[in-house]
Design an enzyme around this catalytic site. Structure first.
Site, PDB file in Angstrom:
ATOM      1  N   CYS A  64      45.520  30.137  47.366  1.00 10.96           N
ATOM      2  CA  CYS A  64      45.948  29.293  46.233  1.00 10.96           C
ATOM      3  C   CYS A  64      46.761  30.060  45.184  1.00 10.96           C
ATOM      4  O   CYS A  64      47.287  29.453  44.268  1.00 10.96           O
ATOM      5  CB  CYS A  64      44.745  28.636  45.563  1.00 10.96           C
ATOM      6  SG  CYS A  64      43.691  29.742  44.593  1.00 10.96           S
ATOM      7  N   CYS A  78      39.141  45.188  41.474  1.00 11.07           N
ATOM      8  CA  CYS A  78      38.335  44.909  40.289  1.00 11.07           C
ATOM      9  C   CYS A  78      38.480  43.414  39.990  1.00 11.07           C
ATOM     10  O   CYS A  78      39.521  42.969  39.504  1.00 11.07           O
ATOM     11  CB  CYS A  78      38.840  45.773  39.136  1.00 11.07           C
ATOM     12  SG  CYS A  78      37.873  45.652  37.635  1.00 11.07           S
TER      13      CYS A  78
END
Length: 186
Positions: A153, A173
């Site tokens: 997406c 991260c």
């Protein structure tokens, strides 16, 4: 230290319980189904684009995402907002399972690639497959970084750094709010 870890685990379990209670549908779908089924184990009735099994690329407008995502997920995944460190539900967990994009359900990481980086966000040393996470250069905040995006997406997940452990040396991260988690079945 042991008491603090015990408290954090209880806090995590309480948050996970509250999340699961609020996410249940009226037909009480079982969220612990094996992720290999053809059906998505996580149900998000207000989001018709969410699937843990469909890898079809999504190309929605910002307005379409705003209609189907909770505000906090929307701000992080669509506007690259960042949750505060040490506040996300997955930053300090070690449960076995699979992490998915909270916006579209795309499979992103396995728990075996998760490590404790002490940075305050969940960190992984490799993505699930070569298409699960994509990248773009991020020059915001006066820094040059590599932004990590969902391969399905295009939603913002976090950033990629070159200070992770072997074998890859990478540190994905991630924002906890951009992730969903399905524990392995016993």
């Amino acid at each position: 230290m042991k008491t603090k870890n015990h408290f954090l685990r209880i806090l995590f379990l309480l948050q996970l319980f509250m999340f699961n209670v609020s996410a249940q549908t009226t037909n009480k779908q079982n969220n612990t189904k094996k992720s290999t089924s053809m059906e998505s184990p996580i149900k998000k009735p207000g989001n018709p684009f969410y699937s843990n099994t469909d890898a079809t690329k999504l190309n929605l407008t910002d307005a379409e995402w705003k209609k189907v995502l909770p505000e906090d997920v929307y701000e992080v995944t669509r506007h690259a907002d960042t949750e505060r460190p040490f506040t996300g539900k997955y930053w300090n967990t070690d449960e076995k399972g699979t992490y998915y994009c909270a916006a579209c359900g795309n499979k992103l990481f396995r728990s075996g690639a998760k490590f404790s980086s002490s940075c305050g966000w969940p960190s992984f040393f490799e993505q699930d497959n070569k298409n699960s996470v994509v990248y773009k250069t991020d020059n915001s905040l006066g820094m040059e970084r590599t932004e990590s995006l969902c391969g399905r997406c295009g939603g913002h997940l976090g950033h990629l750094f070159d200070d992770g452990p072997a074998p890859t040396g990478k540190r994905y991260c991630m924002n906890s709010i951009a992730l969903d988690f399905i524990p392995d079945t016993k």
